[in-house]
Structures are given as C-alpha cells and as structure tokens.
Design a protein around this motif. Structure first.
Motif, PDB file in Angstrom:
ATOM      1  N   VAL A  47       7.982  15.710  -5.304  1.00  0.00           N
ATOM      2  CA  VAL A  47       8.046  14.395  -4.620  1.00  0.00           C
ATOM      3  C   VAL A  47       8.908  13.444  -5.435  1.00  0.00           C
ATOM      4  CG1 VAL A  47       6.684  12.390  -3.871  1.00  0.00           C
ATOM      5  CG2 VAL A  47       5.806  14.690  -3.496  1.00  0.00           C
ATOM      6  N   ARG A  48       8.748  13.527  -6.754  1.00  0.00           N
ATOM      7  CA  ARG A  48       9.508  12.644  -7.653  1.00  0.00           C
ATOM      8  C   ARG A  48      11.008  12.881  -7.465  1.00  0.00           C
ATOM      9  NH1 ARG A  48       7.937  13.901 -13.388  1.00  0.00           N
ATOM     10  NH2 ARG A  48       5.884  13.509 -12.511  1.00  0.00           N
ATOM     11  N   THR A  49      11.419  14.136  -7.489  1.00  0.00           N
ATOM     12  CA  THR A  49      12.846  14.470  -7.371  1.00  0.00           C
ATOM     13  C   THR A  49      13.391  14.035  -6.013  1.00  0.00           C
ATOM     14  OG1 THR A  49      12.099  16.506  -8.419  1.00  0.00           O
ATOM     15  CG2 THR A  49      14.449  16.326  -7.963  1.00  0.00           C
ATOM     16  N   THR A  50      12.614  14.370  -4.966  1.00  0.00           N
ATOM     17  CA  THR A  50      13.075  14.024  -3.607  1.00  0.00           C
ATOM     18  C   THR A  50      13.195  12.512  -3.455  1.00  0.00           C
ATOM     19  OG1 THR A  50      11.734  15.897  -2.889  1.00  0.00           O
ATOM     20  CG2 THR A  50      12.646  14.506  -1.163  1.00  0.00           C
ATOM     21  N   THR A  51      12.188  11.780  -3.948  1.00  0.00           N
ATOM     22  CA  THR A  51      12.215  10.316  -3.816  1.00  0.00           C
ATOM     23  C   THR A  51      13.446   9.749  -4.505  1.00  0.00           C
ATOM     24  OG1 THR A  51       9.811  10.356  -3.849  1.00  0.00           O
ATOM     25  CG2 THR A  51      10.841   8.213  -4.174  1.00  0.00           C
ATOM     26  N   ASN A  52      13.723  10.242  -5.693  1.00  0.00           N
ATOM     27  CA  ASN A  52      14.888   9.746  -6.438  1.00  0.00           C
ATOM     28  C   ASN A  52      16.162   9.971  -5.630  1.00  0.00           C
ATOM     29  OD1 ASN A  52      17.253  10.215  -8.453  1.00  0.00           O
ATOM     30  ND2 ASN A  52      15.731   8.998  -9.587  1.00  0.00           N
ATOM     31  N   ARG A  53      16.276  11.181  -5.064  1.00  0.00           N
ATOM     32  CA  ARG A  53      17.483  11.516  -4.294  1.00  0.00           C
ATOM     33  C   ARG A  53      17.586  10.615  -3.048  1.00  0.00           C
ATOM     34  NH1 ARG A  53      17.699  14.999  -0.304  1.00  0.00           N
ATOM     35  NH2 ARG A  53      15.718  15.949  -0.873  1.00  0.00           N
ATOM     36  N   LEU A  54      16.450  10.423  -2.387  1.00  0.00           N
ATOM     37  CA  LEU A  54      16.471   9.619  -1.153  1.00  0.00           C
ATOM     38  C   LEU A  54      16.828   8.155  -1.437  1.00  0.00           C
ATOM     39  CD1 LEU A  54      13.391  11.003   0.846  1.00  0.00           C
ATOM     40  CD2 LEU A  54      15.818  11.406   1.276  1.00  0.00           C
ATOM     41  N   ILE A  55      16.271   7.619  -2.526  1.00  0.00           N
ATOM     42  CA  ILE A  55      16.558   6.205  -2.830  1.00  0.00           C
ATOM     43  C   ILE A  55      18.054   6.011  -3.064  1.00  0.00           C
ATOM     44  CG2 ILE A  55      16.209   4.362  -4.549  1.00  0.00           C
ATOM     45  CD1 ILE A  55      13.343   5.318  -4.845  1.00  0.00           C
ATOM     46  N   LEU A  56      18.683   7.016  -3.630  1.00  0.00           N
ATOM     47  CA  LEU A  56      20.106   6.879  -3.945  1.00  0.00           C
ATOM     48  C   LEU A  56      21.018   7.222  -2.761  1.00  0.00           C
ATOM     49  CD1 LEU A  56      20.069   8.247  -7.586  1.00  0.00           C
ATOM     50  CD2 LEU A  56      20.390   5.880  -6.851  1.00  0.00           C
ATOM     51  N   CYS A  96       0.840  -1.210   0.000  1.00  0.00           N
ATOM     52  CA  CYS A  96       0.000   0.000   0.000  1.00  0.00           C
ATOM     53  C   CYS A  96       0.874   1.259   0.000  1.00  0.00           C
ATOM     54  CB  CYS A  96      -0.915   0.018   1.218  1.00  0.00           C
ATOM     55  SG  CYS A  96      -2.218  -1.184   1.107  1.00  0.00           S
ATOM     56  N   VAL A  97       1.907   1.249   0.863  1.00  0.00           N
ATOM     57  CA  VAL A  97       2.815   2.401   0.918  1.00  0.00           C
ATOM     58  C   VAL A  97       3.466   2.609  -0.449  1.00  0.00           C
ATOM     59  CG1 VAL A  97       4.954   3.291   1.952  1.00  0.00           C
ATOM     60  CG2 VAL A  97       3.243   2.180   3.385  1.00  0.00           C
ATOM     61  N   LEU A  98       3.877   1.496  -1.068  1.00  0.00           N
ATOM     62  CA  LEU A  98       4.515   1.570  -2.388  1.00  0.00           C
ATOM     63  C   LEU A  98       3.561   2.177  -3.412  1.00  0.00           C
ATOM     64  CD1 LEU A  98       6.893   0.789  -4.280  1.00  0.00           C
ATOM     65  CD2 LEU A  98       5.754  -1.404  -4.616  1.00  0.00           C
ATOM     66  N   LEU A  99       2.314   1.670  -3.384  1.00  0.00           N
ATOM     67  CA  LEU A  99       1.318   2.174  -4.321  1.00  0.00           C
ATOM     68  C   LEU A  99       1.110   3.680  -4.127  1.00  0.00           C
ATOM     69  CD1 LEU A  99      -0.653   1.083  -6.493  1.00  0.00           C
ATOM     70  CD2 LEU A  99      -2.392   1.029  -4.709  1.00  0.00           C
ATOM     71  N   GLY A 100       1.016   4.074  -2.854  1.00  0.00           N
ATOM     72  CA  GLY A 100       0.847   5.493  -2.534  1.00  0.00           C
ATOM     73  C   GLY A 100       2.001   6.317  -3.083  1.00  0.00           C
ATOM     74  N   LEU A 101       3.211   5.799  -2.906  1.00  0.00           N
ATOM     75  CA  LEU A 101       4.390   6.522  -3.393  1.00  0.00           C
ATOM     76  C   LEU A 101       4.403   6.601  -4.919  1.00  0.00           C
ATOM     77  CD1 LEU A 101       7.159   5.238  -0.968  1.00  0.00           C
ATOM     78  CD2 LEU A 101       6.483   7.612  -1.304  1.00  0.00           C
ATOM     79  N   VAL A 102       3.994   5.483  -5.555  1.00  0.00           N
ATOM     80  CA  VAL A 102       3.956   5.466  -7.031  1.00  0.00           C
ATOM     81  C   VAL A 102       3.019   6.573  -7.526  1.00  0.00           C
ATOM     82  CG1 VAL A 102       3.164   4.131  -9.037  1.00  0.00           C
ATOM     83  CG2 VAL A 102       4.594   3.046  -7.304  1.00  0.00           C
ATOM     84  N   ILE A 103       1.834   6.642  -6.896  1.00  0.00           N
ATOM     85  CA  ILE A 103       0.871   7.677  -7.307  1.00  0.00           C
ATOM     86  C   ILE A 103       1.450   9.061  -7.052  1.00  0.00           C
ATOM     87  CG2 ILE A 103      -1.435   8.645  -6.849  1.00  0.00           C
ATOM     88  CD1 ILE A 103      -2.268   5.714  -6.148  1.00  0.00           C
ATOM     89  N   ALA A 104       2.073   9.213  -5.857  1.00  0.00           N
ATOM     90  CA  ALA A 104       2.619  10.530  -5.493  1.00  0.00           C
ATOM     91  C   ALA A 104       3.696  10.981  -6.477  1.00  0.00           C
ATOM     92  CB  ALA A 104       3.176  10.483  -4.077  1.00  0.00           C
ATOM     93  N   VAL A 105       4.592  10.065  -6.841  1.00  0.00           N
ATOM     94  CA  VAL A 105       5.681  10.487  -7.742  1.00  0.00           C
ATOM     95  C   VAL A 105       5.176  10.729  -9.171  1.00  0.00           C
ATOM     96  CG1 VAL A 105       7.506   9.344  -6.414  1.00  0.00           C
ATOM     97  CG2 VAL A 105       6.459   8.138  -8.320  1.00  0.00           C
ATOM     98  N   LEU A 106       4.059  10.074  -9.500  1.00  0.00           N
ATOM     99  CA  LEU A 106       3.528  10.274 -10.851  1.00  0.00           C
ATOM    100  C   LEU A 106       2.832  11.626 -10.990  1.00  0.00           C
ATOM    101  CD1 LEU A 106       2.108   6.752 -11.823  1.00  0.00           C
ATOM    102  CD2 LEU A 106       4.117   7.905 -12.762  1.00  0.00           C
ATOM    103  N   ILE A 107       2.256  12.097  -9.885  1.00  0.00           N
ATOM    104  CA  ILE A 107       1.491  13.343 -10.012  1.00  0.00           C
ATOM    105  C   ILE A 107       2.217  14.563  -9.468  1.00  0.00           C
ATOM    106  CG2 ILE A 107      -0.765  12.177 -10.020  1.00  0.00           C
ATOM    107  CD1 ILE A 107      -1.082  12.901  -7.090  1.00  0.00           C
ATOM    108  N   ASN A 108       3.301  14.362  -8.751  1.00  0.00           N
ATOM    109  CA  ASN A 108       3.939  15.510  -8.100  1.00  0.00           C
ATOM    110  C   ASN A 108       5.434  15.551  -8.402  1.00  0.00           C
ATOM    111  OD1 ASN A 108       5.198  17.163  -6.055  1.00  0.00           O
ATOM    112  ND2 ASN A 108       3.190  17.201  -5.062  1.00  0.00           N
ATOM    113  N   GLU A 109       5.856  16.574  -9.091  1.00  0.00           N
ATOM    114  CA  GLU A 109       7.253  16.680  -9.529  1.00  0.00           C
ATOM    115  C   GLU A 109       8.240  16.764  -8.358  1.00  0.00           C
ATOM    116  OE1 GLU A 109       8.754  16.422 -12.414  1.00  0.00           O
ATOM    117  OE2 GLU A 109      10.709  17.026 -11.596  1.00  0.00           O
TER     118      GLU A 109
END
Lengths: 235, 527
Positions: free
Chosen positions: B339-348, B324-337
C-alpha cells in the motif's frame, strides 16, 4: 423638476407593449397609472427602473440646470409583492441601509423615528423579516424606498393586498411624501386612484394619456376613465 | 360512464396537447421562433393530437418493457448461478408489485386533470373515477401481458403464471385502493399518493431491500409460493371491484385530495413555493446571532451566520470525512508495504484526479443558490443595491467568504497528500511537497472564483427564482465534464501541479477583471 419620457418603446416577441410613451410628470404630484390587465404598467416601471432594456426612446429629469439622466439613487421602486431579505430583522435591514447610504441621505433620522413613520412596533423591529406579515413586509419595503428620498417613486399596486388599516396608513404616508418628488402609482382600483392621486394617467394601447378632469363631477370623471379604458379593448 | 370517460379523455388530451406546445415554446431558440398563436392552430393541434394518441399506446407498452427489463431482468443476470432464475424473477416481481400498488395508485394521485374534471367542471366524480380507473387498469394489464410472457418465458416461469401476472398487478393496486377507501370511510382521512407517510416509506424500503437483497444471499420465494400469492391476490381483486364500484364518496374524497389545487394548478408555481419554503428553513431562528460589524460586512456576516446549517455544517462534515480517510491511509501505509509503494506512486501521478475531488468538495453551487434565494432575490429589487460600487464591495466580501468556507477540506487534502508522500518514502524533487499543497489550495480558490464569477456575470435566476440561463447551465455542466475527464488523466504531479497553479492564478485575475468591468450591468434579475 419634471420627469420626461420621450418615445419609449418595448416589445416582447412581436407584441408591442409600449409603442410610443411620451409624458411629462410634474414634481409634487401623485400620478395614478391605470390600465387594463396586461396593458404594460409593470413593463413601463421595469423600463424606468432599468430592470429591462428598452427598445427605444429616452427618459430623464428636467431641472433648472438642464437635463439629467436617471441613476439608481433617483428611483424608488415598490413592488406589489413585497420582497425583503428575510434573514434579517427589520431593525438590521434598516441599520444596514442607513449605514451604506450615510453619505447620500440628507437629513437622517434615528431608526426609531423611521419605524414610527410606518407604525412598526419595537418588538416587531427585532423579529426576522421572514416572520413578518405581508403588510409589514410591504411597510418595510416602502420605508427603505422612501428614506433616501428619491425624486421618483414607482409604486406597482402597493396597496392592493393590504388590510384597510395599513392601506390607510400608507395612503397618509404617500400624501406626506409627494412634496418635492414625483410619485407614479399603478393600480387596478379606480376608487383608490381617484382618492389618492392628483392626476390620472391611462396606459392605452402602448401609449400614455392623461385624463383631463375639466369640469366633470366624480361620477362623470369615472365614466370618462372607463370609456377610455374600454377604447383600448376595441382598439 | 362511457360518456364521462370520453369527455375526460378529450379534456386530458387537450391539456396534454397544450402542454406539449407550451414545452416546445420553452425550448431555447426554437421557442422564440414559434408564435403565441400556435395554441389556436388547428393543423398543429391535430398533428400533436396524433402524436399524443400514438404516445398513449407506445407508453402503455414501452414503460412496462423498460420496467421489466431494467428493474427485474437486468438485476436477475447479476445473481449467482445457483439461484433458480424463475424463483428470483417472481420473487422480485412480487415484491415490486406490492411497492407499485402502494406508490402508483392512479386513484390517489392528485393530478391537474382530475381537478379540472371533477372540481372545476363538476363532472360526476364516481363516473369519472371509475371509467378512468378501468381504463388505467386495462392499460396496465394489456401493457404488461406481452413482456410478462416474454421475460417470464426467458426466466423459465410456467405460462399460467406469466398470464396471471398482469391480473395480479391490477388486483394488487385495487386491494390497496380498497384499503385506502375503507380507511377514508373509517377516519375521514384520504390518501395522497404524492405524500406517502413514514410507514409507507419504511415498508417501501424494506420491500426493496428484500426484493434485491434476499436473492443476493441466495434466498428467494419458491415459485409455488409466488404462484399462490398471485392467485390469492387476483381472487381478492374481484372483491375489491365490488367495493370500488359502490363507494359513494368519491366527490368528497377528491375535494380533500385536490384541496391544494385551489391555490393553483401550475406545477412550476408549486415547485417554486416548495423551494421557497425549503430555503426559508435554512434561515436560523437563533436569537443570539448578532454582529459587531457595520455596513456590507455586517450584512454578509449575518447572512453567513444565519445560514450556518447549509453553509458551514456540510463543510465540517466533508472535512471530517477527509480527515478520517487520511487517517485510514496513514495507518494503511504504516502497516502495509505494498500500500505504501502504491500510494507513493499514485500521489506522484494522480494529482489530476484531485481536481474532481476539489470540485465535489466545493460549496460554490449551494452558496450562490442560497445567496440568490434568500438574499439577492429580494435585494436586487432595490435600486440602491445595484449601484456598481456596492455590487463590487459585496462581491469582494462574498469571494473572501467562499474561499475561506472551502479552505478546511482543501487544507486537509493538500496537507494530507504532502504528509502521505513523506510517509511513503518521499520524493526525489523536494518541490513536489509545496506544489501538492499549493495546487490543491489553488484549485479551491479557482472553483470559488469560478462559481461566484459565473453567478455575477450570468446571474441565472429570474424574479420567480427560476433558473433562466442556458449559458449558466452549459458552463456548470461543462465544468463538471472537464473535471470528470481529468479524473482519468495521469500526469506527473510536478508538471500538472505547476500548470494548475498557473492556470488558477491567470483565471482568477481574468475573472475578477471581468466582474469589475461587467458585473454592474449583468448582476440583476433576469427577465
């Protein structure tokens, strides 16, 4: 075959529970081990079963070929409080035991035959053991410990909390089993020891002593045992 | 009555002194140095008696200070400035006192000293109860008074209300006692403080929610209302005193409340019994659970299938939450720029954080605990079970099972991180994808091996099912501590992931070698 204990010692903190145990047990006999509360009967059994480390001494089987150290297969240990894996049915437990020991059990019988030995009914065989009564758990524990025919059977007050019918069944079973093995039976109840056992051994001040029957009648023999047990408290 | 109190006080004190000496003897290292004869040492007993007396006085005040400071004063500081502090202070106090009156009664608490005094030593139950109850209530009132004045003054509560508060606490307790005694007279059912029913629990949670929740919404009982309740309850308390004094059935009531003590007053034994019953409940009663395997494989499969409730269900829940958390994040990164950038930076850069997540998801602790309680505790009393070859065979099967058990959340997390990395713009190093997945899976294997190895090498339980190994406790807390520290670490995913994989592989190899060499000696019931 004989089971020999030499200079066995065990202390807890500064308390010497087993000071110097020396004894030779003969094949084909049931030995009644008597001792007062806290005398160290369970400690002795735990040492022989290698559940706790001894502080000194040794024990071994003396056979015609010489001396042989004990291995886990040689000892069956039945505790006063029966412990069985409660997530299994009696039938599953027995089947599991027979399967993993198929190479070591010399003349295996069918599970039904084994259950008949200890009078466990078919409907009880298929019940989870967590629903077994104390007596039934005790029977299962005894059964598992005797199937592999270990040469030494240690019984720590196994009949104390059983009802009279089950206790009589177990006594009969033990009498059948004593051939070709040594049974060491610890109990608080002197009448039970006198009724079932061939020899009486007293654990007295950390030492094992045999009570010689000599020509005493049963009442004199009882008095002698009590005198020996009393000596312990004054020692 | 004074005589009854004196006897019971000395009895309780002896019991407490012996408990302190017993606790000292349980300490690692120190306990072994103390001789058994300590209980007979008059000098030591006098010293501990002194400590016990001082503690009696200190605890009367310290507990009340901590209660008012932590439960009332500190939360008070967090409420919005517009809330009137005196109103909120009294609002929280009032509702908490009602909870305390129901949950901390003294009179209905089935303690060992009550059993010793009234049942074993046959003291007059009425005299014993009343004299001790008066003492306890006085302790409450006196203990609360200075801090009620202090905190009340700081909160701006008028002095008369601060003075009234200790009497309000005592009266509230007496009114609840009165209700319970009346219930006993009416129904014959006594109240046991340690077994509050569902209504009492519901009321407690409701009051708790109202105590903290309403002021957060800007709602609090006005000072005048609280004051009126204080006064009313205190006056009603006077009536309760009369009923408590004349209640004729204390002995009969305590016979019922203390009934379970007949089977032993040893707290440890009671805890063991509760644990045993709790663990037995995990065993499934379903009749259709069977196996077509043989030997150890069958043995273990039946264990796992009959413990599905405690082993598999929580894993399914964890996996579901992760998904569920993953799904939420997928939706968030798809609709919010952003969030997308931050998520990418955090994963790395935040892979170390996932060590703690993997630690939290792992079922190793529960798995080994249930293994012992419902299986090895009994099986280790059988000689055949302790054969080295059997121990190792079962270790292999159990390790495989534990790794597989923990695999679903690991796949979701590992795969999810790689997928999120791809969705958020990817990475310059394509190797980051496999490193993410493999390092998460390696962590899963590592924690599984770690828990099971510790269980086999340190086997921490004794025949009474008590945890008896301080080393084991040290290792498990150390594991938590290291994982917790890693949460704050920031490191390049490629570097940390590679290091994690290498470490996990090396650890697993060493751990398995140690188990193969040592488990035959270490895997047995502790003394």
């Amino acid at each position: 075959m004989e089971f020999v204990i030499e200079h066995l010692q065990k202390s807890f903190e500064k308390k010497e529970v087993l000071k110097d145990i020396n004894f030779t047990f003969q094949e084909g006999k049931i030995y009644g081990l008597l001792g007062r509360n806290g005398a160290g009967k369970t400690t002795l059994f735990n040492c022989l079963n290698r559940d706790i480390r001894t502080d000194g001494g040794t024990f071994y089987f003396s056979v015609s070929e010489g001396h042989r150290q004990t291995s886990p297969d040689d000892i069956g240990y039945v505790l006063s409080t029966p412990t069985v894996p409660e997530f299994l049915t009696g039938e599953e437990f027995l089947k599991f035991f027979l399967e993993i020991n198929e190479t070591t059990i010399s003349s295996p019988k069918t599970p039904e035959e084994y259950f008949r030995m200890v009078n466990i009914e078919p409907e009880d065989q298929r019940k989870l053991m967590k629903d077994y009564s104390h007596g039934m758990k005790n029977k299962m524990q005894m059964l598992i410990n005797i199937i592999a025919e270990p040469p030494l059977l240690l019984l720590d007050e196994p009949l104390t909390s059983l009802d009279v019918v089950v206790a009589e069944e177990m006594k009969g079973l033990l009498r059948q089993l004593k051939k070709e093995r040594i049974i060491l039976f610890s109990t608080h109840i002197m009448e039970l020891a006198l009724d079932l056992c061939d020899e009486i051994v007293i654990l007295n001040q950390g030492r094992l002593e045999e009570v010689e029957k000599e020509n005493l009648d049963s009442s004199e023999f009882k008095d002698k045992i009590i005198e020996m047990l009393k000596e312990e408290s004054h020692g | 009555m004074v005589k009854a109190f004196r006897i019971s006080y000395f009895l309780r004190n002896t019991y407490r002194v012996n408990s302190i000496i017993y606790s000292l003897k349980q300490l690692p290292l120190v306990g072994q140095l103390l001789p058994q004869a300590l209980y007979a040492s008059h000098g030591l007993k006098r010293a501990v008696n002194g400590v016990s007396f001082v503690w009696e006085i200190v605890s009367a005040f310290l507990g009340k200070f901590l209660y008012l400071f932590l439960m009332v004063w500190l939360p008070l500081q967090m409420y919005p400035k517009q809330a009137e502090p005196a109103d909120v202070y009294l609002h929280i106090l009032l509702l908490f006192t009602v909870i305390g009156a129901m949950m901390n009664t003294w009179i209905f608490n089935p303690t060992n000293d009550k059993y010793y005094a009234m049942i074993l030593m046959r003291m007059d139950a009425r005299k014993y109860t009343l004299s001790n109850y008066i003492y306890q209530m006085l302790k409450f009132a006196v203990g609360f008074l200075p801090f009620s004045l202090w905190f009340g003054h700081k909160a701006g509560v008028p002095l008369p209300l601060c003075l009234l508060f200790p009497l309000f606490v005592v009266s509230a307790k007496m009114i609840f006692a009165l209700i319970c005694l009346k219930r006993y007279l009416r129904t014959g059912i006594s109240t046991n403080e340690n077994l509050p029913g569902k209504y009492l629990w519901t009321a407690t949670f409701l009051l708790l929610g109202m105590a903290y929740g309403l002021p957060a919404l800007g709602v609090a009982l006005p000072l005048e209302v609280s004051g009126a309740v204080f006064l009313l309850v205190t006056l009603s308390g006077i009536y309760s005193v009369r009923v408590l004094r004349s209640f004729p059935y204390y002995r009969e009531m305590y016979q019922q409340i203390l009934a379970e003590k007949r089977y032993g007053t040893d707290f440890k034994a009671q805890v063991r019994q509760v644990n045993k019953q709790q663990n037995e409940k995990y065993i499934s009663q379903e009749l259709d659970i069977r196996t077509d395997k043989t030997g150890f494989e069958a043995f273990h499969q039946l264990f796992v299938r009959r413990h599905k409730k405690i082993l598999r269900k929580p894993v399914q829940r964890t996996t579901g939450i992760c998904a569920c958390v993953l799904l939420g994040l997928v939706i968030a990164v798809l609709i919010n720029e952003p969030v997308r950038t931050t998520t990418n930076r955090l994963i790395l850069s935040m892979l170390p954080f996932f060590t703690f997540i993997m630690y939290s998801c792992n079922r190793g602790t529960i798995y080994t605990q249930v293994l012992f309680m419902n299986c090895d505790h009994s099986m280790l009393t059988y000689s055949f079970y302790k054969k080295p070859s059997f121990i190792l065979k079962l270790f292999q099967i159990r390790l495989r099972e534990l790794i597989l058990l923990n695999l679903p959340p690991a796949i979701v997390i590992g795969g999810g991180l790689a997928f999120l990395l791809y969705l958020t713009g990817g990475t310059e190093h394509v190797m980051n994808y496999p490193v993410l997945v493999i390092s998460i899976l390696a962590m899963n294997v590592f924690f599984s091996v770690h828990y099971l190895t510790c269980y086999y090498l340190l086997q921490p339980y004794n025949a009474y099912t008590d945890m008896a190994s301080s080393t084991y406790r040290l290792v498990t807390s150390g594991t938590y501590f290291v994982c917790f520290l890693l949460m704050r670490a920031k490191m390049d995913t490629m570097v940390f992931g590679t290091l994690a994989i290498v470490f996990c592989v090396a650890y697993c190899v060493i751990a398995c070698v140690l188990v193969y060499r040592l488990a035959a000696k270490t895997f047995r019931l502790r003394n």
